[in-house]
Scaffold this active site. Structure first.
Site, mmCIF file in Angstrom:
data_model
loop_
_atom_site.group_PDB
_atom_site.id
_atom_site.type_symbol
_atom_site.label_atom_id
_atom_site.label_comp_id
_atom_site.label_asym_id
_atom_site.label_seq_id
_atom_site.Cartn_x
_atom_site.Cartn_y
_atom_site.Cartn_z
ATOM 1 C CG ASP A 13 25.056 48.718 57.809
ATOM 2 O OD1 ASP A 13 24.685 49.853 57.202
ATOM 3 O OD2 ASP A 13 25.816 47.919 56.704
ATOM 4 C CE LYS A 16 27.604 55.673 59.592
ATOM 5 N NZ LYS A 16 27.674 53.840 59.429
ATOM 6 N N GLY A 40 21.394 54.130 55.995
ATOM 7 C CA GLY A 40 20.422 53.960 56.030
ATOM 8 C C GLY A 40 20.770 53.736 57.439
ATOM 9 C CG HIS A 41 21.783 56.432 59.995
ATOM 10 N ND1 HIS A 41 21.646 58.046 59.436
ATOM 11 C CD2 HIS A 41 22.727 55.870 59.324
ATOM 12 C CE1 HIS A 41 23.336 57.970 59.056
ATOM 13 N NE2 HIS A 41 23.829 56.519 59.226
ATOM 14 C CD GLN A 225 27.863 55.542 53.058
ATOM 15 O OE1 GLN A 225 27.996 56.704 53.160
ATOM 16 N NE2 GLN A 225 26.615 55.956 52.633
HETATM 17 P P1 IMP Z 1 27.451 52.524 46.908
HETATM 18 O O1 IMP Z 1 27.604 53.431 48.111
HETATM 19 O O2 IMP Z 1 26.142 52.591 46.808
HETATM 20 O O3 IMP Z 1 28.587 52.524 45.939
HETATM 21 O O4 IMP Z 1 28.454 50.692 47.056
HETATM 22 C C1 IMP Z 1 29.449 50.614 47.255
HETATM 23 C C2 IMP Z 1 29.726 49.757 48.876
HETATM 24 O O5 IMP Z 1 29.673 50.574 49.898
HETATM 25 C C3 IMP Z 1 29.155 48.353 48.770
HETATM 26 O O6 IMP Z 1 29.702 47.507 48.622
HETATM 27 C C4 IMP Z 1 27.699 49.006 49.215
HETATM 28 O O7 IMP Z 1 26.669 47.999 49.930
HETATM 29 C C5 IMP Z 1 28.887 50.039 50.918
HETATM 30 N N1 IMP Z 1 27.600 51.159 51.769
HETATM 31 C C6 IMP Z 1 27.356 51.940 51.266
HETATM 32 N N2 IMP Z 1 26.442 52.471 51.264
HETATM 33 C C7 IMP Z 1 26.397 52.167 52.871
HETATM 34 C C8 IMP Z 1 25.774 52.445 54.067
HETATM 35 O O8 IMP Z 1 25.394 53.211 55.082
HETATM 36 N N3 IMP Z 1 26.454 51.114 55.300
HETATM 37 C C9 IMP Z 1 26.752 49.681 55.080
HETATM 38 N N4 IMP Z 1 27.305 49.987 53.807
HETATM 39 C C10 IMP Z 1 27.295 50.304 52.661
#
Ligand code: IMP
Length: 430
Positions: A13, A16, A40-41, A225
């Protein structure tokens, strides 16, 4: 022309999508290399706000070809939803403009059900996943029982694979987690529909990128991420299941290291994270509310994918040093500097105190990290609105000082500073 990589330097977040959108203007291909629709972009163009989860944000540029690389896990339902939404806004999403690696893996309803069941079972120790089936899809990939996107080209093979996949996961869902079984026929029928629409997008991603590089084209690898969510280099187990770091760009696209040019680390001017896990500079109370915003604006600190309020804190240079260590950053893009306007004094974590010692690195061992106390340096803030500033020298002296402090401490130059959500609210440093 090389492969330039955009990396999240914190917990995701960082903005990017926004930086990729700016850099995409000079790229021929923008390629996503990891994660799935957990990302999410938000990209703002004029009055329009685009929220993309899977399709690279470069799609908004007419001259750019986008690739969803082999390192990505793809929920075809989400991909089609985004294709349709973009097409409705006049964006060209034909297979000429967008390609899907046949070696990317598919996310299915079984992965989503398992993600939910596992999070429920973890109880208080839940990771706080996005519940998009990301972890189970990567688990299937590494245990060599995943469903590759290439299956979408063969309806019969796809149907067989889906039946076997749902049967295997139903065992686990019902017998281990006491969850409802899925209807394999219904899932197979649903995926046959997706296959008909998505098969034309399939490609050999590595081959396309190799050809592009040999023809002098430039590729922008778009990370999802951030470094601290990396399965190896992040705050394990509170991480995602892929490699959002620079190494992941190479394996997630099938390109060798000699091709790499710039590695841009995107860092917010403060720190945020969603989900559980340690966060040394986390703030609560008034200052947290101030940094987070109310949720009224698209740029407030609420998850693009889940809508969850993000945890917020001061900038942490130990984190950014770690990002430099594992990604070999060549430059920094500092986002949301404008959010700090009006705060009289800014704290920046310059090191940690660990058992009475000063350390400057970021321990990824959570037990060690839990004993770290941030050591802050206070920097004077600025009161001016900086959203209209376009040149570094026009920033208030204390804002310049804040940026210079970061780049000097890290030994990495800043290339871009964003001072607002719009494309134009950008300061280019070189
Ligand atoms: P998962 O990727 O859904 O398995 O989540 C694993 C961890 O990564 C959790 O803490 C999510 O909130 C975090 N996470 C996954 N995708 C994002 C992102 O795009 N931005 C911020 N945190 C993320």
């Amino acid at each position: 022309m090389p492969l330039n990589i955009v990396i999240g330097a914190q917990w995701g977040d960082e903005g990017k999508g926004r930086i990729t959108d700016l850099l995409a203007a000079e790229a021929d291909i923008v390629a996503r290399y990891s994660g799935g629709d957990n990302a999410g972009h938000t990209v703002t163009i004029g009055e329009e706000v685009f929220k993309l989860h899977l399709i690279p944000s470069g799609i908004i540029h007419d001259a750019v070809t986008c690739l969803i690389g082999n390192g990505v896990v793809v929920n075809p339902k989400v991909m089609l939803r985004e294709l349709d939404a973009l097409a409705a806004r006049g964006v060209d999403v034909s297979p000429d403009c967008l390609k899907l690696s046949e070696n990317a893996h598919l996310i299915t309803p079984a992965h989503i059900a398992l993600d939910q069941a596992r999070e429920l079972q973890r109880g208080a120790g839940a990771i706080g996943t996005t519940l998009r089936g990301i972890g189970p899809a990567y688990t299937d990939k590494t245990s060599r029982q995943g469903l590759r996107a290439g299956l979408l080209a063969d309806l019969e093979e796809l149907a067989d694979a889906i039946h076997a996949h749902v049967a295997a996961h139903n065992e686990v869902l019902t017998k281990i987690y006491g969850a409802e079984p899925l209807d394999a026929d219904a899932v197979a029928a649903e995926y046959a529909g997706y296959a008909q629409r998505l098969a034309p997008y399939l490609t050999n991603g590595s081959l396309i990128l190799d050809e592009a590089l040999r023809n002098g084209r430039s590729i922008l690898a778009e990370g999802a991420q951030g470094t601290l969510l990396d399965i190896d280099h992040g705050t394990y187990p509170f991480v995602t299941s892929s490699s959002p770091t620079a190494g992941g760009a190479l394996t997630g696209l099938g390109v060798g290291p000699k091709q790499v040019g710039e590695v841009t680390g995107v860092a917010k001017a403060f720190t945020t994270r969603v989900g559980s896990g340690p966060f040394p500079t986390e703030l609560e109370g008034e200052m947290a509310d101030r940094l987070r915003g109310t949720g009224e604006n698209p740029w407030d600190e609420f998850g693009t994918t889940t809508g969850r309020p993000r945890r917020v804190g001061w900038l942490d240079l130990a984190i950014l040093r770690h990002a430099h260590l594992v990604n070999s950053l060549t430059n920094l893009a500092i986002t949301k500097l404008d959010i700090l306007s009006g705060i009289p004094e800014l704290q920046v974590c310059v090191a940690y105190e660990l058992d009475g010692r000063r350390i400057e690195y970021f321990p990824t061992n959570l037990k060690t990290l839990a004993r770290c106390r941030p050591i802050y340096q206070t920097l004077p803030g600025w009161s001016e609105d900086i959203m209209g500033v376009r040149h570094f020298q026009d920033l208030p002296a204390n804002a310049q000082n804040y940026v210079n402090f970061i780049t000097t401490q890290l030994g990495i130059p800043a290339s871009i500073i964003s001072v607002g959500p719009a494309r134009a609210q950008t300061i280019f440093m070189r």
